[in-house]
Design an enzyme around this catalytic site. Structure first.
Site, mmCIF file in Angstrom:
data_model
loop_
_atom_site.group_PDB
_atom_site.id
_atom_site.type_symbol
_atom_site.label_atom_id
_atom_site.label_comp_id
_atom_site.label_asym_id
_atom_site.label_seq_id
_atom_site.Cartn_x
_atom_site.Cartn_y
_atom_site.Cartn_z
ATOM 1 N N ASP A 151 -19.229 46.294 -11.773
ATOM 2 C CA ASP A 151 -18.229 47.345 -11.984
ATOM 3 C C ASP A 151 -16.888 46.699 -12.346
ATOM 4 O OD1 ASP A 151 -17.722 46.291 -9.514
ATOM 5 O OD2 ASP A 151 -17.469 48.219 -8.493
ATOM 6 N N LYS B 181 -26.640 46.768 -7.006
ATOM 7 C CA LYS B 181 -25.794 46.246 -5.917
ATOM 8 C C LYS B 181 -24.899 47.370 -5.423
ATOM 9 C CE LYS B 181 -22.328 43.107 -6.810
ATOM 10 N NZ LYS B 181 -21.115 43.847 -6.445
ATOM 11 N N ASP C 264 -24.169 47.013 -10.800
ATOM 12 C CA ASP C 264 -23.347 47.589 -9.737
ATOM 13 C C ASP C 264 -23.421 49.111 -9.797
ATOM 14 O OD1 ASP C 264 -22.040 45.869 -7.999
ATOM 15 O OD2 ASP C 264 -20.514 45.326 -9.475
ATOM 16 N N GLU D 186 -17.944 38.338 -0.572
ATOM 17 C CA GLU D 186 -16.755 38.053 -1.386
ATOM 18 C C GLU D 186 -15.566 37.753 -0.478
ATOM 19 O OE1 GLU D 186 -16.058 40.868 -4.514
ATOM 20 O OE2 GLU D 186 -14.117 40.001 -5.042
ATOM 21 N N GLU E 223 -21.672 48.203 -2.452
ATOM 22 C CA GLU E 223 -20.688 47.606 -1.539
ATOM 23 C C GLU E 223 -20.706 48.345 -0.202
ATOM 24 O OE1 GLU E 223 -16.798 47.456 -3.313
ATOM 25 O OE2 GLU E 223 -17.517 46.383 -5.080
HETATM 26 O O1 KIV Z 1 -18.319 43.563 -10.242
HETATM 27 C C1 KIV Z 1 -18.280 42.355 -10.002
HETATM 28 O O2 KIV Z 1 -17.932 41.531 -10.851
HETATM 29 C C2 KIV Z 1 -18.654 41.906 -8.667
HETATM 30 C C3 KIV Z 1 -18.452 40.469 -8.365
HETATM 31 C C4 KIV Z 1 -17.058 40.257 -7.968
HETATM 32 C C5 KIV Z 1 -19.412 39.999 -7.363
HETATM 33 O O3 KIV Z 1 -19.067 42.675 -7.866
#
Ligand code: KIV
Length: 296
Positions: free
Chosen positions: A77, A146, A116, A214, A148
């Site tokens: 994202d 992914k 993401d 992170e 968060e």
């Molecule tokens: O979106 C992204 O680039 C991320 C990285 C910072 C792991 O989630």
């Protein structure tokens, strides 16, 4: 001299899934999977080897990073602030990310492609998360997604995994919560390390195949890595994680401005492109380009 006959190829061929063709004579076969799968990342954790992950948002970066052997491509994202011109990762939408994801997944031949789920597309309920995850696998052609968040999202992860959507969990500093966390701040210092360990264990128990951390102190990240059987990935989390990830425009020096402490720049693409564009502009204005060799 190396023979090209199928007989000699057969004797050196590497068994699936390590099918990169015959090894050069006298050399051990390169143990690289033909296609990186989740179980290869898990194998890396078990065997104490490492893998690399980079963001990619388009065809050519996907092609180059894949050919360079990067094991995991993340359609992050972070496209929000690295492709779409936003200040943060919050505004990017599912409909904006899906075509980027499709381009990366169509192009990558070997890498595992992870997408993401953008802010607002999975937090409401497990049902919403499953539905968005399914869209990224079905329409975006991603291999995994992914999300968060910490232990609170364990039931969401369980529902997604049960629905057939592999999930990478992202803990520590979570950019989608930038405002809630009060800005870009290291997470898991001192006593707060326990929280991150509990988050990682809960998410791994729920079925997350990998935990990304992170901006976490190296010591905390090492403790998290030791507490879970699944592979871990770090960005600003020291060197004890199974994998490392960077945003490609940071890694290759395309983005200008201040870099986070955890970024290492391997190229200066910004200067290279600036020089190329400046030279082109000057050639056009002076009549040097196009020359006779560029004309029909
Ligand atoms: O979106 C992204 O680039 C991320 C990285 C910072 C792991 O989630």
């Amino acid at each position: 001299m190396a023979s090209n006959s199928s007989e000699s190829r057969a004797s050196t061929e590497v068994p699936a899934p390590y099918g990169n063709g015959p090894a050069p004579q006298g050399q051990a076969p390169e143990r690289k999977p033909a296609k990186v799968r989740i179980h290869h990342l898990q194998q890396a954790k078990r065997e104490g080897t490492r893998f690399a992950m980079l963001t990619a948002y388009d065809q050519y970066t996907a092609e180059i990073f894949d050919a360079a052997g990067i094991e995991v491509l993340l359609v992050g994202d972070s496209a929000s602030n690295n492709v779409f011109g936003n200040e943060t990762s919050l505004p990017v939408t599912v409909d904006e990310l899906l075509p980027l994801c499709r381009a990366v997944a169509r192009t990558a031949k070997r890498a595992l492609v992870v997408a993401d789920l953008p802010f607002g597309s999975y937090e409401v309920s497990a049902e919403q998360a499953v539905a968005t995850g399914v869209r990224f696998l079905k329409e975006g052609l991603a291999h995994a997604v992914k999300i968060e968040g910490g232990a609170f999202y364990a039931p969401t992860v369980r529902a997604m995994v049960q629905a057939g959507v592999p999930v990478m969990a992202h803990i520590g500093f979570t950019p989608q919560s930038e405002h809630a966390l009060g800005g870009y701040r290291v997470q898991g210092r001192g006593d707060d390390a326990r929280r991150l360990i509990d988050d990682a264990v809960a998410l791994a128990d729920a079925g997350a195949f990998c935990v990304l951390m992170e901006m976490v102190p190296a010591e905390t990240a090492a403790a998290v890595d030791a507490a879970v059987d699944v592979p871990t990935v770090g960005i600003g989390a020291g060197k004890e994680t199974t994998g490392q990830v960077l945003v490609w425009q940071d890694m290759a020096g395309l983005r200008g401005g201040r870099m986070a402490k955890f970024v290492k720049q391997y190229a200066d693409l910004r200067s290279t492109l600036m020089e190329a564009a400046t030279a082109y502009g000057e050639d056009v204005r002076s009549g040097q380009f196009p020359g006779p060799e560029h004309s029909f």
